[in-house]
Design an enzyme around this catalytic site. Sequence first.
Site, short mmCIF file in Angstrom:
data_model
loop_
_atom_site.label_atom_id
_atom_site.label_comp_id
_atom_site.label_asym_id
_atom_site.label_seq_id
_atom_site.Cartn_x
_atom_site.Cartn_y
_atom_site.Cartn_z
N ASP A 20 0.87 -1.17 0.00
CA ASP A 20 0.00 0.00 0.00
C ASP A 20 0.91 1.23 0.00
OD1 ASP A 20 -2.14 1.73 0.00
OD2 ASP A 20 -3.23 0.71 1.58
C1 NOJ Z 1 -3.96 3.97 0.14
C2 NOJ Z 1 -5.17 3.10 0.26
O1 NOJ Z 1 -5.12 2.38 1.48
C3 NOJ Z 1 -5.34 2.12 -0.87
O2 NOJ Z 1 -6.59 1.49 -0.74
C4 NOJ Z 1 -5.22 2.81 -2.20
O3 NOJ Z 1 -5.46 1.93 -3.26
C5 NOJ Z 1 -3.84 3.43 -2.28
N1 NOJ Z 1 -3.70 4.42 -1.22
C6 NOJ Z 1 -3.57 4.08 -3.62
O4 NOJ Z 1 -4.25 5.26 -3.74
#
Ligand code: NOJ
Length: 752
Positions: free
Chosen positions: A283
């Site tokens: 993430d």
């Molecule tokens: C953080 C989020 O937790 C995740 O769900 C998302 O896809 C990513 N950022 C990318 O934006």
Amino acid sequence: MKPFKKLFPLFFSVLLACSCASSANTDLNIEKKVAGLLSNMTLDEKIGQMTLISSTDLPLDGEFAEALRKGQVGSVINEVDPARVNALQRMAVEESRLGIPLIVGRDVIHGFKTIFPIPLGLAATFNPTLVEQGARVAALEATAAGVRWTFSPMLDITRDPRWGRIAEGFGEDTYFTSAMGVAMIRGYQGGEPGDPSNMAACIKHFVGYGAAEGGRDYNSTNLPERVLRNVYLPPFLAGVQAGAMTLMTSFNDNDGVPMTGNRFLVRNVLRHEWDFTGLVVSDWASVNEMIPHGFATDQAHAARLALEAGVDMDMMSFAYVGHLGKLVGEGAVSEKMIDEAVRNILRVKFQLGLFDNPYVQEDVHREMFYKPEHLELSRQSAVQSVILLSNDGTLPLDADKIRSVLVTGPMADAPHDQLGTWVFDGEEQATVTPLKAIREHYGHRLRVLYQPGLKYSRDKDLSGIRKAVEAARTVDVVIVCVGEESILSGEAHCLASLDLQGTQSELIAALKSTGKPVITVVMAGRPLTIEKEVSLSNALLYSFHPGTMGGVALADLIFGKEVPSGRLPVTFPKTSGQVPLYYNHNSSGRPFQGNETMLDQIPLKAGQTSLGNTSFYLDAGAAPLFPFGFGLSYTTFAYTNIRIDQVSYHQNDTMTMSFDLTNTGKTAATEVAQLYVCDKTGSVTRPVKELKKFERIALNPGETRTVIWNLPISELAFWNLQMEKVVEPGQFALWVSGDSASGEPILFEVKK
Ligand code: NOJ
């Protein structure tokens, strides 16, 4: 390789902040191409493929362009301008040594331009086919702009509405989340391999993230392995088996181990047990975040931990590009591990057909947006997502009988907020609000007045309420739209109180005091505690933020052109003090009996054990406000003749059951029939009920249908005391009903 230090100083300074493929899918040809390419790659180029960056603010010349030409960037996130996508792609494909295309990622969570209900709303449709069709529309629109990878679906089981990200998932049930997730993956990834309208799905967040302690985002989770395997992991396994091309590790630490460095779950379970050969991405900055977690000493250590755990691609930590080269040089990590990661990445690029078709058509992409059939699918999804929670007969309204309505409330005309969280590309100008739809579609049949009452959901100014009340006195019926602004749910947007914000409750109470029938519409990103508002309303429709066409859907439901068929994918608590509250909790040794003495009835100086020593709250009991699976219709249904073909089964048998479902009212409508099972005793305690099947069944007034379902007994398996997935012989009960709290049990036995 040098990290892009000059280019990305910000990201270095925020260290502390911020169908792929199961092996069955891997195609020999692709494997050969991957191997050929890999054998020609330098270590720097390999690490480049493992790097995902957000490039939208970066100029197309200078250091970033240089990095692209050197093959030092494998993937970008958040590019949605086709001309820019093509320009970046040209540098990667035509000006780099090996010509490896980029993969462009974006959070396309519930539609790209045409916005569908938030995933929790999609879940409420109990209609995987519709969800799949919606995901296909999202893919058609997003890929037209050059996006070939979406970070969706979110398969986190969520049992806590305080957690803002409950909006993004399919609720509290494992079987149900698996079914919805698989549907979305199919929709995104399409059919024919390599079709340019296919968008790789990313199942996230692996794993347990939805169990954040206290419902506070990014917080620790403490899920033992058996709970992970029985509850939180199955939707991911279903996603892998459905061919999800990619998977994202989550931010949380579980039992002390951050998921981006969790070797056991990523390498052992996902890779080895499940044979996942897709791409695992971290993430956003979650590699770096292992430092503030106190799990990694520095960025190099974090990079090593993530790689060793099995994370192929580093999203926005710059830890791989900054350290892997040196770590390989020192012998601290093996190049073999890097090769494995690059193989997983290249495989996805080949599967998507990016090598053959890296570019997007710049001139025609807008024609793909908001097509009439996309809007109709969004409307239909919104219709099926709305749950009728109470109705004294006021709904549906007959537009020819009533002469006037007041439309009021802060969500009645909030085109931005009704779209919900995670809307980067949808536009409020395209949104139809309830006010607009009621005026346009029903305004010629009755007088429509509008007074917002409150400007936005958190508004506490009482002056608007007075005006709304004055207007209410002049009409036949009041429609009040309340709820949450979209910013109050989603990532990091958690709430400790689930009551309606601002003075929305006061608005409803003031409208009720006029004596006019009050229809309440709640548009929100989560279950809210609305016991009082239900009692103040003649009817209440709950709409998880419904998207672009939400207003039309709600108007059609209110005026009876459509009939409510949405069902709750999560339990609605009476008060936030009850959470986590979910229907499929384990059996307690002292279950609530319903005859316990509640707070207001306790006599003074009552004896210590006189109230009933069971599992409940003195002030809130144990029952929810509304159970999982619940939802009313404009008709009623009866379940009769529920039969099973035997009373005793062997573990390899398939049960056949049947029941008669009758529409006992006067309106054609759709019921969502549900099957629940309870394993009465086990080597570990078992849930009081678990959903095993559901089906939407449309019936005309008076019509009866005999429904036949098969249930393989193997689907009763669970991870037992020995940590083996088995069906344990013994007594079981099943219920066929319209929600998780009704129906009579039918007993059966499973023998060895
Ligand atoms: C953080 C989020 O937790 C995740 O769900 C998302 O896809 C990513 N950022 C990318 O934006």
